[in-house]
Design a protein around this motif. Structure first.
Motif, mmCIF file in Angstrom:
data_model
loop_
_atom_site.group_PDB
_atom_site.id
_atom_site.type_symbol
_atom_site.label_atom_id
_atom_site.label_comp_id
_atom_site.label_asym_id
_atom_site.label_seq_id
_atom_site.Cartn_x
_atom_site.Cartn_y
_atom_site.Cartn_z
ATOM 1 N N GLY A 182 9.278 8.236 -6.875
ATOM 2 C CA GLY A 182 8.539 9.483 -6.629
ATOM 3 C C GLY A 182 7.089 9.177 -6.309
ATOM 4 N N VAL A 183 6.465 10.146 -5.641
ATOM 5 C CA VAL A 183 5.074 9.965 -5.225
ATOM 6 C C VAL A 183 4.163 10.560 -6.300
ATOM 7 N N HIS A 184 3.867 9.754 -7.314
ATOM 8 C CA HIS A 184 3.011 10.211 -8.408
ATOM 9 C C HIS A 184 1.923 9.185 -8.724
ATOM 10 N N GLY A 185 2.098 7.977 -8.248
ATOM 11 C CA GLY A 185 1.093 6.930 -8.483
ATOM 12 C C GLY A 185 1.005 6.470 -9.926
ATOM 13 N N MET A 186 1.878 6.978 -10.803
ATOM 14 C CA MET A 186 1.727 6.670 -12.230
ATOM 15 C C MET A 186 2.087 5.220 -12.553
ATOM 16 N N CYS A 187 3.015 4.616 -11.772
ATOM 17 C CA CYS A 187 3.347 3.201 -12.015
ATOM 18 C C CYS A 187 2.107 2.359 -11.729
ATOM 19 N N GLY A 188 1.454 2.665 -10.610
ATOM 20 C CA GLY A 188 0.250 1.928 -10.229
ATOM 21 C C GLY A 188 -0.869 2.137 -11.241
ATOM 22 N N PHE A 189 -1.026 3.375 -11.678
ATOM 23 C CA PHE A 189 -2.075 3.682 -12.656
ATOM 24 C C PHE A 189 -1.866 2.889 -13.946
ATOM 25 N N ALA B 82 5.393 8.105 -18.264
ATOM 26 C CA ALA B 82 4.825 6.915 -18.917
ATOM 27 C C ALA B 82 5.977 6.061 -19.448
ATOM 28 N N PRO B 83 5.688 4.810 -19.842
ATOM 29 C CA PRO B 83 6.774 3.989 -20.412
ATOM 30 C C PRO B 83 7.328 4.627 -21.682
ATOM 31 N N LEU B 84 8.637 4.568 -21.866
ATOM 32 C CA LEU B 84 9.262 5.156 -23.048
ATOM 33 C C LEU B 84 8.899 4.400 -24.316
ATOM 34 N N THR B 85 8.374 3.160 -24.126
ATOM 35 C CA THR B 85 8.031 2.342 -25.287
ATOM 36 C C THR B 85 6.757 2.853 -25.982
ATOM 37 N N ARG B 86 6.069 3.801 -25.336
ATOM 38 C CA ARG B 86 4.803 4.292 -25.900
ATOM 39 C C ARG B 86 5.066 5.518 -26.800
ATOM 40 N N PRO B 87 4.526 5.588 -28.024
ATOM 41 C CA PRO B 87 4.801 6.760 -28.871
ATOM 42 C C PRO B 87 4.193 8.032 -28.255
ATOM 43 N N ALA C 272 0.828 -1.219 0.000
ATOM 44 C CA ALA C 272 0.000 0.000 0.000
ATOM 45 C C ALA C 272 0.853 1.255 0.000
ATOM 46 N N GLY C 273 1.907 1.263 -0.838
ATOM 47 C CA GLY C 273 2.604 2.517 -1.121
ATOM 48 C C GLY C 273 1.745 3.320 -2.084
ATOM 49 N N PRO C 274 2.198 4.512 -2.479
ATOM 50 C CA PRO C 274 1.383 5.315 -3.401
ATOM 51 C C PRO C 274 1.049 4.579 -4.693
ATOM 52 N N ASN C 275 1.960 3.708 -5.161
ATOM 53 C CA ASN C 275 1.661 2.987 -6.408
ATOM 54 C C ASN C 275 0.668 1.854 -6.205
#
Ligand SMILES: Cc1cc2nc3c(=O)[nH]c(=O)nc-3n(C[C@H](O)[C@H](O)[C@H](O)COP(=O)(O)OP(=O)(O)OC[C@H]3O[C@@H](n4cnc5c(N)ncnc54)[C@H](O)[C@@H]3O)c2cc1C
Length: 472
Positions: free
Chosen positions: A453-460, A137-142, A9-12
């Motif tokens: 970092g606390v952005h939650g973007m990995c979890g999203f 976001a992942p670098l693999t995404r255009p 239950a970290g931010p991600n």
């Protein structure tokens, strides 16, 4: 059977669980500690009435996160406070470089480097939303904004030392860039380090570098309340050591690093994928000190007295030398120190008239060297008399950080080294980095893009992958 179990239950982990729950999936979140938050928690670590951020303290990435921005965290008690000076970087002569919310004010404060600063930062600072779409976001995404991405890539890919010397003439301009780039925990001569500086500075102008009223823990507490309001359930105090311990679910998302994922799910992962996870590299560790002080820090440079964050270490050359030493496996006796002064803007952090101070420096992964003296020497250098104010201090070595949270392997607070390879292949080289080679198992921690970092973007992003995959 639930649709998804999230471990951690970290931010991600919280972000992943929220994204799944708000898309109508049943979610059960399991956390090893007795409280939610992971690297985003607050506690009285020193004396009664002094509330310290155990890990993260300053939240430009939270306020600039395209995901967290969509959540009604204010309704669940979260209030962010922006300092009048976002960040300051004192030099030895009693002056300081400053990051202000306004790009113009920041540029003007750099004197002869004002134009160079405007030209480097103008476009990025005014297009954070579009920048965030690909840097978070992942670098693999255009990218949706290819021209902006190309501009960012052509500058960000360069070493920070090169950009600082080529663009700036003053020690202030160069030091400001160095202090921002050093968030990468890499040698400043390494390619890609400028990208960290560009992101930190853009966030400062577009979003600010706020703290959370009452402590960083309020961010994850608000996320947990929001998750529960969406029907998600949370179970605390249950460290998970094997996949078989978990309730039945169509998908399991792990807010852990590759090493733990292998320990917990190794048997369920194809050998080739396990081998690539085993090659994942961790970065330097940190040594942290929390202080209870009898008054505000007497910084020589006036601007630093109002700064939420302070970068210590002096000139570009000094900071580059200290980061180089750490990355060679040596302890720097004149370390780059990150400092946060939350109680200046948040009265809830300390008794009236008294203050907290949060400070850490980078050290080799797993180092057992006590950095208290080196950190305090750096603070004293820019704030003579600091030591006389110390009422109490609590230190955390890399090993202690890892003992409290297994995600901080060897004290690495970013979930893995930020080398160029691990920026692309994080945690392993895959078109979809969140989906492991077992369709039911996903990874959602800072060991996936966009990293720490606390952005939650990995979890999203991991939750979106689950919704496209096993939870479709
Ligand atoms: C000293 C320090 C300072 C920092 N400063 C900042 C800052 O100012 N701003 C910023 O944006 N970021 C900062 N960070 C980084 C930030 O805290 C992390 O990048 C962020 O917390 C990562 O989130 P996460 O959800 O991936 O992992 P974490 O926050 O580490 O959460 C992982 C969770 O999973 C749980 N867990 C792990 N293994 C298991 C298991 N087997 N079973 C059950 N539960 C498990 C852990 O207990 C933990 O709660 C800092 C970190 C530290 C340590």
């Amino acid at each position: 059977m639930v649709d998804a179990v999230v471990v951690g239950a970290g931010p991600n982990g919280l972000a992943a669980a929220i994204e799944l729950a708000r898309n109508g999936r049943s979610v059960h979140l399991i956390e090893g500690q007795d409280s939610v938050g992971g690297g985003t928690r607050t506690a009285e670590l020193t004396l009664p009435g002094f509330r310290h951020d155990i890990c993260s303290a300053v939240h430009p990435l939270a306020v600039g996160s395209p995901f967290l921005r969509t959540l009604p965290l204010g309704e669940h008690g979260l209030e962010l406070i922006e300092p009048s000076v976002q960040a300051a970087h004192p030099l030895g002569d009693g002056t300081a470089a400053v990051l202000m919310r306004s790009l113009e004010e920041t540029a003007d404060s750099l004197g002869a480097d004002a134009r160079a600063y405007r030209s480097l930062m103008g476009t990025f600072a005014s297009h954070w939303d579009r920048l965030a779409e690909f840097v978070l976001a992942p670098l693999t995404r255009p990218p949706h904004a290819p021209l902006l991405a190309a501009r960012f890539g052509s500058r960000g890919a360069l070493p920070a030392t090169l950009v600082a010397r080529a663009r700036f003439r003053t020690p202030h301009g160069r030091a400001l860039l160095a202090g921002m780039a050093a968030h990468s925990m890499r040698p400043l001569e390494a390619p890609g380090t400028t990208a960290f500086a560009l992101v930190m500075l853009s966030l400062g102008h577009a979003c600010g570098w706020p703290i959370a009223r009452g402590g960083s823990g309020e961010i994850t507490l608000a996320m947990a309340r929001h998750l529960e309001s969406l029907g998600g359930t949370i179970e605390l105090g249950r460290p998970v050591s094997a996949l078989a311990e978990l309730p039945e679910a169509r998908a399991v998302l792990f807010d852990v690093t590759p090493r733990q994922l292998l320990e917990i799910c190794g048997e369920e992962l194809p050998r080739r994928y396990s081998r690539s996870l085993a090659r994942f590299r961790y970065g330097p560790g940190v040594f942290k000190i929390d202080y209870a002080l009898s008054g505000p820090v007497p910084w020589t440079a006036p601007a630093v007295r109002a700064a939420g964050t302070v970068h210590l270490g002096g000139t570009l050359e000094e900071i580059a030398a200290s980061e180089k030493a750490v990355n060679r496996g040596e302890v720097s006796q004149a370390p780059y120190v990150l400092v946060a002064q939350q109680s200046l803007d948040d009265a809830a952090r300390a008794p009236a008239g008294q203050h907290t101070l949060w400070a850490y420096c980078h050290v080799p992964n797993g180092s057992s060297v006590d950095m208290t003296e080196a950190i305090e020497r750096q603070i004293e250098r820019f704030a003579p008399g600091f030591r006389d104010l110390v009422l109490a201090r609590e230190t955390r070595s890399p090993r202690q950080l890892e003992a409290e949270n297994p995600n901080y392997v060897g004290g690495d607070i970013g979930g893995g080294a930020t080398s160029l390879w691990q920026t692309v292949a994080r945690p392993a080289l895959r078109a979809n980095p969140y989906q492991t080679a077992n369709r039911r198992i996903l990874i959602c921690s800072a060991s996936t893009p966009p990293g720490g970092g606390v952005h939650g973007m990995c979890g999203f992003h991991a939750a979106r992958a689950a919704l496209r995959g096993p939870l479709r």
